[in-house]
Design an enzyme around this catalytic site. Structure first.
Site, PDB file in Angstrom:
ATOM      1  N   HIS A 220       0.744  -1.274   0.015  1.00  9.59           N
ATOM      2  CA  HIS A 220       0.047   0.108   0.024  1.00  9.59           C
ATOM      3  C   HIS A 220       0.850   1.239   0.006  1.00  9.59           C
ATOM      4  O   HIS A 220       2.004   1.164   0.310  1.00  9.59           O
ATOM      5  CB  HIS A 220      -0.821   0.048   1.219  1.00  9.59           C
ATOM      6  CG  HIS A 220      -0.167   0.187   2.249  1.00  9.59           C
ATOM      7  ND1 HIS A 220       0.513  -0.904   2.953  1.00  9.59           N
ATOM      8  CD2 HIS A 220       0.252   1.505   3.279  1.00  9.59           C
ATOM      9  CE1 HIS A 220       1.211  -0.577   4.298  1.00  9.59           C
ATOM     10  NE2 HIS A 220       0.988   0.998   4.460  1.00  9.59           N
ATOM     11  N   ASP A 222       0.829   5.348   1.820  1.00 14.75           N
ATOM     12  CA  ASP A 222       0.010   5.968   2.834  1.00 14.75           C
ATOM     13  C   ASP A 222      -0.595   7.161   2.196  1.00 14.75           C
ATOM     14  O   ASP A 222      -0.033   7.910   1.371  1.00 14.75           O
ATOM     15  CB  ASP A 222       0.834   6.527   3.820  1.00 14.75           C
ATOM     16  CG  ASP A 222       1.632   5.288   4.439  1.00 14.75           C
ATOM     17  OD1 ASP A 222       1.176   4.146   4.607  1.00 14.75           O
ATOM     18  OD2 ASP A 222       2.743   5.281   5.372  1.00 14.75           O
ATOM     19  N   HIS A 277       4.662   0.151   0.049  1.00 11.75           N
ATOM     20  CA  HIS A 277       5.237  -0.561   0.920  1.00 11.75           C
ATOM     21  C   HIS A 277       4.597  -1.581   1.636  1.00 11.75           C
ATOM     22  O   HIS A 277       3.357  -1.677   1.461  1.00 11.75           O
ATOM     23  CB  HIS A 277       6.074   0.341   1.940  1.00 11.75           C
ATOM     24  CG  HIS A 277       5.248   1.283   2.654  1.00 11.75           C
ATOM     25  ND1 HIS A 277       4.730   2.559   2.094  1.00 11.75           N
ATOM     26  CD2 HIS A 277       4.473   1.326   3.830  1.00 11.75           C
ATOM     27  CE1 HIS A 277       3.649   2.999   2.803  1.00 11.75           C
ATOM     28  NE2 HIS A 277       3.980   2.450   3.882  1.00 11.75           N
ATOM     29  N   ARG A 287       7.270  -8.280  16.240  1.00 14.77           N
ATOM     30  CA  ARG A 287       7.749  -6.830  15.705  1.00 14.77           C
ATOM     31  C   ARG A 287       6.681  -5.899  16.054  1.00 14.77           C
ATOM     32  O   ARG A 287       5.441  -6.285  15.939  1.00 14.77           O
ATOM     33  CB  ARG A 287       8.150  -7.017  14.319  1.00 14.77           C
ATOM     34  CG  ARG A 287       8.258  -5.660  13.724  1.00 14.77           C
ATOM     35  CD  ARG A 287       8.807  -5.839  12.117  1.00 14.77           C
ATOM     36  NE  ARG A 287       9.215  -4.588  11.687  1.00 14.77           N
ATOM     37  CZ  ARG A 287       8.493  -3.620  10.888  1.00 14.77           C
ATOM     38  NH1 ARG A 287       7.107  -4.139  10.746  1.00 14.77           N
ATOM     39  NH2 ARG A 287       8.684  -2.578  10.504  1.00 14.77           N
TER      40      ARG A 287
END
Length: 353
Positions: A220, A222, A277, A287
Site C-alpha cells: 500500500h 500511505d 510498501h 515486531r
C-alpha cells in the site's frame, strides 16, 4: 547481523539497497537538500539526531507491548476498529487480511483519554505516554516538512506543516504488532476460524512467501501527508521503488523512518513520490511498529503552492480535492489499489482548460 532475504513470490525481485540516512543536526541548508533528493528518488529516508527523547519512545513502546501482551478477550474490548480501535488480521473494510494486530488512535488528546479506558489498566499512564509521543513526533514531522519547503524554494516554509499543526488535523497514530509466525501457525492448527483466515489471506493478498515469511501488512501507499515510523529492532518493512521489486529496510532503533504520503505527492505536483510498501511477519520474533500519520483537517483543500506548478510540469498534475474526499476514496478501495491516479488531470482536461 545479516539475515537472508525471504525467497520472493514468483515474479518478485528482492533488491539490496540502503535508504538515505539524514542527520538532522547537520547544516540546515544541506539537510533540506538531502531530504528533497531522498523524497524525489526514494520517497523514503531515515533520520537520526531527530530530537525525540529515548524516554518518550520507551514509554510509548512499553504501553504498546503491554497492551498486545494482554489476552485476546481483553484486547477486543478496545475494538472493533471502526476505523479507530483494536483490530486483528482484518485491515480496513474491503477484504484485506494480514498477520497483524493493531491499535489505531486519533491524535486528539480527548479522544485518547476516552479510548484509553478500554485499552489500559492504568488509563492515565497510557494517555500520558501516547500524548507525549504524539507531541514529539508531530514536532519532528513539522520540522521535516518545513525543511522540505525550504529545499523546494517555497517562500512560505510552513505551507505543508501548518496542515498537521492545525487543531482540526485528522492525524493518526497506529501501533502494529506482528506476532512471531510460529505462534500464528500454532493458533491456526487448532482454530477453524484461523484456517478460514489462512484461506482468505492466501486468496486475497497473494501473501504466502516462502521460507516461512508471510505478509503482515499488504502492499500500500500511505494516503496522508507524511508518515514518521519507528519499530523495534526486528526487520520486516519493505519498499517497492518499481513494480515487482522489493527492497528490505534494515531496522534501526536509533532512527525514525520517514515516508512521503499521497497528499504530499499531490502537493509537490508529482515531484515527491509516495511509494508502495509492505511489512512481512517474522518467523521467530515479535515486531512492533509505531506509525504517526500526519494528515490535514478534513476540509483542507489539497493543491500545490504556485511555485511548484512550474517545475517540473507547467500545469497541475492533480485536480484540487479535499482530504475528506480523498480519504473517502481510500476507504472505499482495497489496500493495494492506486488512489492518486483517480485524481490526476487528464491531458484533454488541460487542453480544455
Amino acid at each position: 547481523m545479516v539475515v537472508a532475504s525471504p525467497t520472493p513470490i514468483r515474479s518478485e525481485k528482492i533488491r539490496a539497497m540502503e535508504l538515505p540516512i539524514i542527520d538532522l543536526s547537520a547544516e540546515r541548508s544541506e539537510v533540506s537538500k538531502l531530504i528533497v533528493k531522498a523524497c524525489e528518488e526514494y520517497g523514503f529516508f531515515k533520520v537520526i539526531n531527530h530530537g525525540v527523547s529515548e524516554d518518550v519512545i520507551a514509554k510509548m513502546e512499553e504501553e504498546g507491548f503491554e497492551f498486545f501482551a494482554k489476552p485476546t478477550s481483553e484486547k477486543q474490548q478496545a475494538g472493533p476498529a471502526n476505523p479507530c480501535g483494536y483490530g486483528s488480521k482484518n485491515i480496513g473494510f474491503n477484504g484485506d487480511i494480514g498477520e497483524v494486530e493493531y491499535l489505531l488512535l486519533n491524535t486528539d488528546p480527548l479522544s485518547i483519554s476516552q479510548r484509553s479506558k478500554t485499552i489500559s489498566n492504568d488509563p492515565t499512564k497510557f494517555s500520558s505516554a501516547v500524548t507525549g509521543y504524539i507531541e514529539a513526533v508531530r514536532g519532528l514531522a513539522c520540522e521535516i516538512l518545513d525543511l522540505m519547503a525550504e529545499g523546494l524554494w517555497v517562500p512560505d516554509r510552513s505551507v505543508f506543516s501548518r496542515l498537521i499543526r492545525d487543531v482540526d488535523s485528522d492525524s493518526l497514530l497506529r501501533l502494529n504488532h506482528y506476532p512471531p509466525l510460529k505462534d500464528c501457525l500454532k493458533d491456526r492448527d487448532t482454530s477453524p476460524s484461523s484456517m478460514h483466515s489462512h484461506h482468505l489471506l492466501h486468496h486475497h493478498s497473494n501473501s504466502k512467501i516462502n521460507n516461512g515469511n508471510r505478509i503482515g501488512f499488504g502492499e500500500h501507499s500511505d494516503p496522508q501527508i507524511l508518515t514518521v515510523l519507528r519499530s523495534n529492532d526486528v526487520g520486516g518493512l519493505q519498499i517497492s521503488p518499481e513494480d515487482g521489486v522489493w527492497v528490505p529496510v534494515s531496522p534501526d532503533p536509533t532512527a525514525f523512518c520517514v515516508n512521503v504520503g499521497d497528499l504530499l505527492q499531490a502537493m509537490t505536483n508529482g515531484r515527491f513520490v509516495s511509494v508502495k510498501h509492505r511489512a512481512l511477519a517474522n518467523s521467530y520474533k515479535s515486531r512492533m511498529s509505531m506509525a504517526y500519520f500526519g494528515a490535514p483537517p478534513l476540509h483542507a483543500r489539497i493543491t500545490p503552492p504556485p511555485e511548484l506548478v512550474v517545475v517540473p510540469h507547467s500545469c497541475s498534475l492533480y485536480r484540487p480535492f479535499t482530504w475528506a474526499e480523498y480519504k473517502k476514496t481510500a476507504l472505499s478501495l482495497r489496500l493495494g489499489d492506486s488512489r492518486l491516479g483517480l485524481f490526476r488531470v487528464q491531458d484533454d482536461d488541460q487542453i480544455a482548460g
